[in-house]
Design a protein around this motif. Structure first.
Motif, short mmCIF file in Angstrom:
data_model
loop_
_atom_site.label_atom_id
_atom_site.label_comp_id
_atom_site.label_asym_id
_atom_site.label_seq_id
_atom_site.Cartn_x
_atom_site.Cartn_y
_atom_site.Cartn_z
N ASP A 114 -32.72 9.21 30.44
CA ASP A 114 -32.81 8.12 29.47
C ASP A 114 -32.80 8.67 28.04
OD1 ASP A 114 -32.97 6.42 31.57
OD2 ASP A 114 -35.02 5.73 31.18
N GLY A 115 -31.91 8.13 27.23
CA GLY A 115 -31.81 8.55 25.83
C GLY A 115 -31.10 9.86 25.62
N LEU A 116 -30.58 10.45 26.70
CA LEU A 116 -29.92 11.75 26.59
C LEU A 116 -28.42 11.62 26.82
CD1 LEU A 116 -32.34 14.11 28.56
CD2 LEU A 116 -32.23 13.73 26.09
N ARG A 117 -27.68 12.55 26.27
CA ARG A 117 -26.26 12.68 26.59
C ARG A 117 -26.13 13.39 27.93
NH1 ARG A 117 -22.99 16.96 24.40
NH2 ARG A 117 -20.75 16.61 24.69
N ALA A 118 -25.21 12.94 28.77
CA ALA A 118 -25.05 13.52 30.10
C ALA A 118 -23.61 13.36 30.54
CB ALA A 118 -25.98 12.85 31.11
N THR A 119 -23.24 14.11 31.58
CA THR A 119 -21.89 13.98 32.13
C THR A 119 -21.96 13.99 33.64
OG1 THR A 119 -19.60 14.75 31.90
CG2 THR A 119 -21.29 16.44 32.24
N THR A 120 -20.85 13.63 34.26
CA THR A 120 -20.66 13.68 35.70
C THR A 120 -19.16 13.75 35.94
OG1 THR A 120 -21.24 12.61 37.80
CG2 THR A 120 -20.58 11.16 36.00
N HIS A 121 -18.73 13.72 37.18
CA HIS A 121 -17.29 13.70 37.46
C HIS A 121 -16.65 12.54 36.70
CE1 HIS A 121 -13.49 13.39 39.59
NE2 HIS A 121 -13.75 14.54 40.19
N TRP A 122 -15.48 12.79 36.11
CA TRP A 122 -14.88 11.74 35.27
C TRP A 122 -14.65 10.44 36.03
CZ3 TRP A 122 -10.22 9.88 36.97
CH2 TRP A 122 -9.45 10.70 37.80
N ALA A 123 -14.37 10.52 37.35
CA ALA A 123 -14.12 9.30 38.11
C ALA A 123 -15.39 8.49 38.32
CB ALA A 123 -13.50 9.65 39.47
N ALA A 124 -16.55 9.15 38.26
CA ALA A 124 -17.82 8.46 38.46
C ALA A 124 -18.48 8.06 37.15
CB ALA A 124 -18.78 9.34 39.27
N ALA A 125 -17.96 8.53 36.03
CA ALA A 125 -18.62 8.29 34.74
C ALA A 125 -18.75 6.80 34.39
CB ALA A 125 -17.86 9.03 33.63
N PRO A 126 -17.73 5.98 34.60
CA PRO A 126 -17.92 4.55 34.28
C PRO A 126 -19.05 3.91 35.08
CG PRO A 126 -15.58 5.06 34.51
CD PRO A 126 -16.33 6.26 35.00
N GLU A 127 -19.18 4.28 36.36
CA GLU A 127 -20.25 3.70 37.17
C GLU A 127 -21.62 4.19 36.72
OE1 GLU A 127 -22.16 1.52 40.25
OE2 GLU A 127 -20.28 1.32 39.15
N LEU A 128 -21.71 5.46 36.33
CA LEU A 128 -22.98 5.98 35.82
C LEU A 128 -23.39 5.23 34.56
CD1 LEU A 128 -25.21 8.17 36.11
CD2 LEU A 128 -23.80 9.62 34.61
N ALA A 129 -22.42 5.02 33.67
CA ALA A 129 -22.72 4.30 32.43
C ALA A 129 -23.10 2.85 32.70
CB ALA A 129 -21.51 4.37 31.49
N ARG A 130 -22.45 2.23 33.68
CA ARG A 130 -22.75 0.82 34.00
C ARG A 130 -24.15 0.68 34.59
NH1 ARG A 130 -23.17 -2.61 37.97
NH2 ARG A 130 -22.82 -1.00 39.56
N ARG A 131 -24.48 1.57 35.52
CA ARG A 131 -25.76 1.46 36.22
C ARG A 131 -26.94 1.90 35.36
NH1 ARG A 131 -25.06 3.94 42.21
NH2 ARG A 131 -27.34 3.81 42.05
N TYR A 132 -26.69 2.81 34.43
CA TYR A 132 -27.79 3.37 33.64
C TYR A 132 -27.43 3.33 32.16
CZ TYR A 132 -29.05 5.02 38.29
OH TYR A 132 -29.35 5.08 39.63
N PRO A 133 -27.50 2.14 31.54
CA PRO A 133 -27.08 2.01 30.14
C PRO A 133 -27.91 2.82 29.16
CG PRO A 133 -28.16 0.00 30.94
CD PRO A 133 -27.93 0.86 32.13
N ALA A 134 -29.09 3.30 29.56
CA ALA A 134 -29.90 4.12 28.66
C ALA A 134 -29.39 5.55 28.57
CB ALA A 134 -31.35 4.14 29.13
N VAL A 135 -28.40 5.90 29.40
CA VAL A 135 -27.83 7.26 29.40
C VAL A 135 -26.55 7.26 28.57
CG1 VAL A 135 -26.95 9.15 30.81
CG2 VAL A 135 -28.78 7.68 31.69
#
Length: 314
Positions: A114-135
């Motif tokens: 939460d509140g941090l910049r983070a990364t993941t596989h590019w194909a999963a990044a939109p889902e990570l951003a959708r599920r965890y808007p604080a990231v």
């Protein structure tokens, strides 16, 4: 000795699990002594897809670890409460925690991102951003180092992250030796943007912009201006800009430039044409402008991209 605990959860990705085990286990200090003690920790029998495993350590192995590595999982069901508690407790003790690929979803579920910049596989990044808007999700980099909490992109980027951690712990000479054992450069040029497929971004089916977007893809090498695009769309330039913002999140000219870069990626992969000629063929006014735009979009130079992705001849 620095203790690295690799957290194996149900549905763990074998590649993500094996990478930190192999890299840290093989790392040696200048005198030849092991640099790390590696523990594989889990909560009992685990399904790893092609096989099952029982980690030799339970979650107590995280208690005195200096670093915890969280590999990705092939799916992301809710975490057991004991895992969430163990990771939060490790973070509270100041333990360094790093995720590989979709392991970022595990860290995000615990709230550690939460509140941090983070990364993941590019194909999963939109889902990570959708599920965890604080990231603050950045899909264009190989890894992100926030100090105590780190994350990496998919597959081989986990190796980049491990080498980065070794360099932090023991310096460049030890990290370089570890990189040589892995037949891997200590630092790769660019980010994971260079590995993203160059298909055009999705547009809502049936959108009024769909015809003009297809036309841009087919005519991106032409010298096109905003009035040209507006005329093709049958709109004023002001209306076209507004509709683009609403439906694509960008401007008509930015879309055009990205279409030219996608076309250039294809030519770099499929032909041996000189870079300067490709720049002209895809519609850039000068090789310098092409190189600058390509680097900004893809994260590496046209020459480096070709070296990585040029199809073998014969």
């Amino acid at each position: 000795m620095h203790i690295v605990a690799v957290l194996a959860l149900d549905q763990v990705v074998p590649f993500d699990l094996a990478t930190p085990i192999e890299v840290f286990s093989r790392t040696r200090l200048p005198g030849g002594a092991p640099a790390y003690e590696v523990r594989i920790c889990g909560t009992g029998d685990l399904d790893a897809g092609a096989f099952r495993l029982r980690p030799p350590w339970d979650l107590s192995g995280l208690a005195d670890a200096d670093t915890v590595i969280v590999p990705g999982r092939s799916s992301n069901p809710p975490l057991p409460g004991v895992v969430v508690s163990a990771l939060r407790a490790a973070a509270a003790r100041g333990t360094r925690i790093a995720s590989i690929c979709s392991g970022a979803f595990v860290l995000a579920e615990t709230g550690l991102l939460d509140g941090l910049r983070a990364t993941t596989h590019w194909a999963a990044a939109p889902e990570l951003a959708r599920r965890y808007p604080a990231v603050d999700v950045d899909p264009g980099v190989l890894y992100v180092d926030n100090g105590q909490i780190l994350s990496s992109a998919g597959a081989a980027a986990g190796l980049d992250l491990c080498l980065h951690l070794i360099r932090r712990d023991h310096g460049s000479a030890v990290a370089a030796d570890a990189a040589r054992l892995s037949v891997m450069p200590l630092e790769r040029e660019g980010g994971q943007a260079q590995f993203i497929a160059h298909d055009p971004p999705p547009t809502p089916r049936g959108s009024e912009l769909e015809p003009v977007l297809a036309w841009i893809e087919d005519n991106c090498a032409r010298e096109l201006t905003l009035p040209d695009l507006a005329a093709r769309a049958g709109m004023s330039t002001r209306t076209l800009n507004r509709r683009f913002r609403e439906q694509t999140g960008t401007t008509p000219l930015q879309w055009l430039l990205r279409a030219r870069v996608r076309r250039a990626q294809h030519l770099l992969e499929a032909t041996t044409e000189p870079v300067d000629r490709i720049a002209a063929e895809v519609g850039f006014g000068s090789p310098g402008a092409f190189r600058e735009r390509f680097k900004r979009v893809v994260g590496t130079s046209p020459q480096a991209y070709r070296a990585s992705f040029r199809a073998p001849v014969g």
